[in-house]
Design a protein around this motif. Structure first.
Motif, PDB file in Angstrom:
ATOM      1  N   ALA A   8       5.952  -9.183  13.109  1.00 56.75           N
ATOM      2  CA  ALA A   8       6.047  -7.976  12.284  1.00 56.75           C
ATOM      3  C   ALA A   8       5.000  -6.999  12.803  1.00 56.75           C
ATOM      4  CB  ALA A   8       5.799  -8.312  10.814  1.00 56.75           C
ATOM      5  N   VAL A   9       5.464  -5.908  13.380  1.00 51.39           N
ATOM      6  CA  VAL A   9       4.559  -4.922  13.985  1.00 51.39           C
ATOM      7  C   VAL A   9       3.996  -4.006  12.902  1.00 51.39           C
ATOM      8  CG1 VAL A   9       4.507  -2.878  15.495  1.00 51.39           C
ATOM      9  CG2 VAL A   9       5.664  -4.983  16.258  1.00 51.39           C
ATOM     10  N   ILE A 207      10.240 -11.126   6.596  1.00 55.65           N
ATOM     11  CA  ILE A 207       9.513 -10.505   7.707  1.00 55.65           C
ATOM     12  C   ILE A 207       9.390  -9.021   7.390  1.00 55.65           C
ATOM     13  CG2 ILE A 207       9.492 -10.024  10.177  1.00 55.65           C
ATOM     14  CD1 ILE A 207      11.098 -12.582  10.608  1.00 55.65           C
ATOM     15  N   ALA A 208       8.133  -8.569   7.219  1.00 61.94           N
ATOM     16  CA  ALA A 208       7.898  -7.222   6.702  1.00 61.94           C
ATOM     17  C   ALA A 208       6.945  -6.431   7.594  1.00 61.94           C
ATOM     18  CB  ALA A 208       7.356  -7.313   5.273  1.00 61.94           C
ATOM     19  N   ALA A 225       1.394  -5.648   7.094  1.00 64.53           N
ATOM     20  CA  ALA A 225       2.620  -6.224   7.652  1.00 64.53           C
ATOM     21  C   ALA A 225       2.478  -7.730   7.538  1.00 64.53           C
ATOM     22  CB  ALA A 225       2.762  -5.834   9.125  1.00 64.53           C
ATOM     23  N   MET A 226       3.529  -8.410   7.080  1.00 63.64           N
ATOM     24  CA  MET A 226       3.365  -9.860   6.905  1.00 63.64           C
ATOM     25  C   MET A 226       4.656 -10.641   7.078  1.00 63.64           C
ATOM     26  SD  MET A 226       2.485 -10.337   2.853  1.00 63.64           S
ATOM     27  CE  MET A 226       0.985  -9.367   2.910  1.00 63.64           C
ATOM     28  N   VAL A 244      -0.119  -6.829  15.203  1.00 64.98           N
ATOM     29  CA  VAL A 244       1.097  -7.609  14.950  1.00 64.98           C
ATOM     30  C   VAL A 244       0.759  -8.819  14.092  1.00 64.98           C
ATOM     31  CG1 VAL A 244       2.360  -6.910  17.025  1.00 64.98           C
ATOM     32  CG2 VAL A 244       0.829  -8.856  17.152  1.00 64.98           C
ATOM     33  N   ALA A 245       1.674  -9.157  13.190  1.00 66.01           N
ATOM     34  CA  ALA A 245       1.583 -10.403  12.424  1.00 66.01           C
ATOM     35  C   ALA A 245       2.644 -11.327  13.010  1.00 66.01           C
ATOM     36  CB  ALA A 245       1.841 -10.139  10.944  1.00 66.01           C
ATOM     37  N   ILE A 246       2.220 -12.497  13.495  1.00 70.13           N
ATOM     38  CA  ILE A 246       3.139 -13.406  14.174  1.00 70.13           C
ATOM     39  C   ILE A 246       3.138 -14.760  13.482  1.00 70.13           C
ATOM     40  CG2 ILE A 246       3.561 -14.649  16.354  1.00 70.13           C
ATOM     41  CD1 ILE A 246       2.706 -12.241  17.841  1.00 70.13           C
TER      42      ILE A 246
END
Ligand SMILES: O=C(O)CNC(=O)[C@H](CS)NC(=O)CCC(=O)C(=O)O
Length: 270
Positions: A8-9, A207-208, A225-226, A244-246
């Protein structure tokens, strides 16, 4: 469906198409280098500015955004969500459109935001999205992917309407996308709770991708973002800076949660 990494960018988009696409490319590349195969960009990733400027530039934004998404998907061999960009309807209105592409750059599904943000936020900002955006009149699609699972679309303010996500779950969604540009004021109290609620009640991954920080004048967004797992656990949170959240999307975990909490099977109404 296999196990894989999703991203999630989080960006601070500006009223500047070229700059935003450069920033988006940098963050996509960062996610690719960490192994992400499914990458999602937030609402307004390619342009975040005044409503009148957005409409005036809508032709260029729509054209460049689609071209950019296609190029990135192909170059990095990823499945890519463009979380929301204006696509002109006529000279005064656009659709707020989310677009999902496969690793060949081929369009899988698109969705036109249905719920428009016409709200006076108590921090003094007034949002009148419907002044420039035409609401979509179709329920969002679920894209059935052999490898990545069933992917359900939505955009931002939609997250406040649980019936939309119940529809996606009914259509078999495993993963719910909520690309957003949530206001800083509403976000601090509502964002995470709403995402966890949509994940828990539908036993789906959420995915947000999100906007963060100051975009212009008074516009400030919440960030965070999560990626939330089907039990409601936050797997990754991008904080308040661009990044980014990965996290891993894991079909075994999805099955386990749905076994432990079979609430989808106990539905009575829809
Ligand atoms: O801020 C901007 O200029 C960009 N934001 C957007 O484009 C969209 C439509 S105005 N924002 C939302 O839907 C926020 C929802 C929200 O914040 C909530 O539901 O609380």
């Amino acid at each position: 469906m296999k196990s894989y990494l999703a991203a999630a960018v989080q960006m601070t988009s500006l009223p500047d198409l070229e700059k935003n696409l450069v920033e988006a490319e940098t963050l996509i590349e960062l996610a690719v280098r960490q192994g992400a195969e499914l990458i999602t960009l937030p609402e307004n990733f390619s342009f975040l500015g005044k409503e009148e400027d957005k409409v005036a530039q809508a032709d260029a934004i729509a054209l460049q955004s689609e071209k950019f998404l296609k190029t990135m998907a192909q170059r990095f061999q990823i499945t890519l969500l463009g979380g929301g960009f204006p696509v002109p309807v006529d000279n005064t209105k656009v659709y707020n459109t989310a677009l999902l592409l496969d690793p060949n750059g081929v369009e899988l599904v698109r969705y036109q935001k249905v719920h428009l943000f016409d709200v006076n936020v108590p921090d003094g900002n007034t949002y009148q999205e419907s002044s420039t955006v035409m609401p979509g009149d179709q329920l969002p699609p679920v894209c059935h992917s052999e490898t990545l699972g069933n992917l359900g679309l939505s955009v931002c303010y939609d997250v406040r309407f649980p019936e939309l996500y119940r529809h996606l779950a009914y259509k078999g969604a495993d993963i719910l996308f909520v690309p957003a540009a949530f206001t800083a004021y509403t976000g601090k109290d509502h964002w995470q709770v709403l995402l966890q609620a949509r994940a828990i009640e539908n036993t789906c991954y959420v995915i947000a991708p999100a906007q963060t920080g100051r975009h212009y004048a008074m516009r400030k967004t919440h960030g965070h973002a999560m990626i939330v797992d089907p039990w409601g656990v936050i797997l990754a949170d991008a904080g308040d800076q661009p990044g980014v959240a990965i996290a891993e999307i894991n079909p075994t975990r999805l099955e386990q949660v749905r076994r432990q909490m079979p609430s989808l099977e106990h539905r009575v109404f829809i």
